[in-house]
Design a protein around this motif. Structure first.
Motif, PDB file in Angstrom:
ATOM      1  N   GLN A 262       2.148  -5.124   3.396  1.00 51.14           N
ATOM      2  CA  GLN A 262       2.156  -3.847   2.671  1.00 51.14           C
ATOM      3  C   GLN A 262       0.851  -3.622   1.920  1.00 51.14           C
ATOM      4  O   GLN A 262       0.338  -2.508   1.884  1.00 51.14           O
ATOM      5  CB  GLN A 262       3.349  -3.776   1.719  1.00 51.14           C
ATOM      6  CG  GLN A 262       4.676  -3.537   2.401  1.00 51.14           C
ATOM      7  CD  GLN A 262       4.636  -2.356   3.359  1.00 51.14           C
ATOM      8  OE1 GLN A 262       4.679  -2.521   4.576  1.00 51.14           O
ATOM      9  NE2 GLN A 262       4.531  -1.150   2.837  1.00 51.14           N
ATOM     10  N   LYS A 263       0.311  -4.682   1.327  1.00 51.06           N
ATOM     11  CA  LYS A 263      -0.960  -4.549   0.608  1.00 51.06           C
ATOM     12  C   LYS A 263      -2.108  -4.231   1.564  1.00 51.06           C
ATOM     13  O   LYS A 263      -2.977  -3.405   1.248  1.00 51.06           O
ATOM     14  CB  LYS A 263      -1.255  -5.817  -0.195  1.00 51.06           C
ATOM     15  CG  LYS A 263      -0.375  -5.946  -1.433  1.00 51.06           C
ATOM     16  CD  LYS A 263      -0.646  -7.230  -2.174  1.00 51.06           C
ATOM     17  CE  LYS A 263       0.300  -7.351  -3.373  1.00 51.06           C
ATOM     18  NZ  LYS A 263       0.175  -8.639  -4.047  1.00 51.06           N
ATOM     19  N   VAL A 264      -2.124  -4.888   2.708  1.00 47.98           N
ATOM     20  CA  VAL A 264      -3.161  -4.610   3.708  1.00 47.98           C
ATOM     21  C   VAL A 264      -3.082  -3.144   4.137  1.00 47.98           C
ATOM     22  O   VAL A 264      -4.090  -2.420   4.144  1.00 47.98           O
ATOM     23  CB  VAL A 264      -3.031  -5.552   4.929  1.00 47.98           C
ATOM     24  CG1 VAL A 264      -3.904  -5.076   6.093  1.00 47.98           C
ATOM     25  CG2 VAL A 264      -3.384  -6.977   4.547  1.00 47.98           C
TER      26      VAL A 264
ATOM     27  N   HIS B  69      -1.730  -0.619   2.555  1.00 45.72           N
ATOM     28  CA  HIS B  69      -2.068   0.239   1.415  1.00 45.72           C
ATOM     29  C   HIS B  69      -3.586   0.355   1.239  1.00 45.72           C
ATOM     30  O   HIS B  69      -4.131   1.450   1.080  1.00 45.72           O
ATOM     31  CB  HIS B  69      -1.422  -0.315   0.141  1.00 45.72           C
ATOM     32  CG  HIS B  69      -1.871   0.370  -1.106  1.00 45.72           C
ATOM     33  ND1 HIS B  69      -1.407   1.612  -1.462  1.00 45.72           N
ATOM     34  CD2 HIS B  69      -2.760  -0.001  -2.063  1.00 45.72           C
ATOM     35  CE1 HIS B  69      -2.003   1.979  -2.600  1.00 45.72           C
ATOM     36  NE2 HIS B  69      -2.813   1.013  -2.982  1.00 45.72           N
ATOM     37  N   HIS B  70      -4.291  -0.766   1.286  1.00 49.77           N
ATOM     38  CA  HIS B  70      -5.740  -0.749   1.066  1.00 49.77           C
ATOM     39  C   HIS B  70      -6.490  -0.090   2.221  1.00 49.77           C
ATOM     40  O   HIS B  70      -7.468   0.633   1.998  1.00 49.77           O
ATOM     41  CB  HIS B  70      -6.272  -2.157   0.792  1.00 49.77           C
ATOM     42  CG  HIS B  70      -5.843  -2.682  -0.544  1.00 49.77           C
ATOM     43  ND1 HIS B  70      -6.178  -2.074  -1.731  1.00 49.77           N
ATOM     44  CD2 HIS B  70      -5.074  -3.760  -0.874  1.00 49.77           C
ATOM     45  CE1 HIS B  70      -5.651  -2.744  -2.743  1.00 49.77           C
ATOM     46  NE2 HIS B  70      -4.971  -3.767  -2.247  1.00 49.77           N
ATOM     47  N   LEU B  71      -6.042  -0.315   3.439  1.00 53.45           N
ATOM     48  CA  LEU B  71      -6.703   0.323   4.580  1.00 53.45           C
ATOM     49  C   LEU B  71      -6.454   1.830   4.596  1.00 53.45           C
ATOM     50  O   LEU B  71      -7.344   2.612   4.937  1.00 53.45           O
ATOM     51  CB  LEU B  71      -6.264  -0.326   5.892  1.00 53.45           C
ATOM     52  CG  LEU B  71      -6.733  -1.778   6.080  1.00 53.45           C
ATOM     53  CD1 LEU B  71      -6.208  -2.335   7.394  1.00 53.45           C
ATOM     54  CD2 LEU B  71      -8.241  -1.893   6.005  1.00 53.45           C
ATOM     55  N   GLU B  72      -5.253   2.248   4.198  1.00 55.30           N
ATOM     56  CA  GLU B  72      -4.983   3.682   4.070  1.00 55.30           C
ATOM     57  C   GLU B  72      -5.874   4.296   2.995  1.00 55.30           C
ATOM     58  O   GLU B  72      -6.381   5.408   3.148  1.00 55.30           O
ATOM     59  CB  GLU B  72      -3.509   3.943   3.759  1.00 55.30           C
ATOM     60  CG  GLU B  72      -2.606   3.733   4.951  1.00 55.30           C
ATOM     61  CD  GLU B  72      -1.114   3.817   4.606  1.00 55.30           C
ATOM     62  OE1 GLU B  72      -0.750   3.796   3.407  1.00 55.30           O
ATOM     63  OE2 GLU B  72      -0.311   3.900   5.554  1.00 55.30           O
ATOM     64  N   GLY B  73      -6.081   3.583   1.895  1.00 58.23           N
ATOM     65  CA  GLY B  73      -6.969   4.052   0.835  1.00 58.23           C
ATOM     66  C   GLY B  73      -8.397   4.215   1.331  1.00 58.23           C
ATOM     67  O   GLY B  73      -9.087   5.184   0.979  1.00 58.23           O
ATOM     68  N   ALA B  74      -8.844   3.279   2.151  1.00 55.77           N
ATOM     69  CA  ALA B  74     -10.195   3.359   2.713  1.00 55.77           C
ATOM     70  C   ALA B  74     -10.326   4.572   3.628  1.00 55.77           C
ATOM     71  O   ALA B  74     -11.344   5.273   3.605  1.00 55.77           O
ATOM     72  CB  ALA B  74     -10.531   2.077   3.480  1.00 55.77           C
ATOM     73  N   GLU B  75      -9.290   4.849   4.392  1.00 56.74           N
ATOM     74  CA  GLU B  75      -9.323   6.011   5.285  1.00 56.74           C
ATOM     75  C   GLU B  75      -9.358   7.312   4.485  1.00 56.74           C
ATOM     76  O   GLU B  75     -10.120   8.228   4.796  1.00 56.74           O
ATOM     77  CB  GLU B  75      -8.136   6.007   6.241  1.00 56.74           C
ATOM     78  CG  GLU B  75      -8.187   7.167   7.214  1.00 56.74           C
ATOM     79  CD  GLU B  75      -7.297   6.988   8.430  1.00 56.74           C
ATOM     80  OE1 GLU B  75      -7.401   7.817   9.336  1.00 56.74           O
ATOM     81  OE2 GLU B  75      -6.523   6.023   8.479  1.00 56.74           O
TER      82      GLU B  75
END
Length: 143
Positions: free
Chosen positions: A111-113, A115-121
């Motif tokens: 979930q953290k991975v 979440h962070h990749l969605e934030g980067a996008e």
């Protein structure tokens, strides 16, 4: 990254069509000429232009004097518009979640991975939204 070269090809096509039509009083530009001048294979050029047309960034005309024109001024087109046109519905990151490990710790990390990749996008899209294609002509040289 999961993206192809379609974004840079789409930008190149739009900039070339803009430059050509400004010099030639809005004549339609053929896919063949675009392909030759930008050194993009014809099938790829056709696919990118189809996506640009579908997004209403360009308009096409069939026939001997056909080709494409910009559907809106270059100053109104952002890099995000081109991105969304040429990469419709694609996620930036393909996430590997098919692991045999189980448990709350594994689920939390997944979930953290995500979440962070969605934030980067989202950050990338916000950045691209601020760049108009006319900015590519007028950016000041630093140094």
């Amino acid at each position: 990254m999961a993206y192809s070269t379609a974004l840079s090809q789409g930008i190149s096509i739009l900039l070339y069509v803009h430059s050509y039509t400004e010099k030639n009083c809005h004549n339609y530009l053929s896919t063949k000429v675009i392909s030759e001048q930008l050194n993009i294979p014809v099938p790829t050029t056709v696919k990118v232009i189809r996506n640009l047309n579908n997004a209403k960034l360009t308009m096409a005309k069939e026939g001997a004097k056909g080709g494409i024109l910009l559907a809106q001024p270059l100053s109104e087109i952002t890099m995000l518009d081109v991105f969304l046109a040429v990469e419709p519905g694609k996620d930036l990151f393909k996430i590997h979640t098919d692991v045999k490990l189980q448990g709350q710790d594994v689920d939390d990390v997944k979930q953290k991975v995500i979440h962070h990749l969605e934030g980067a996008e989202i950050a990338m899209q916000n950045y691209l939204k601020e760049i108009r294609l006319t900015d590519l002509f007028h950016e000041e040289k630093k140094g």
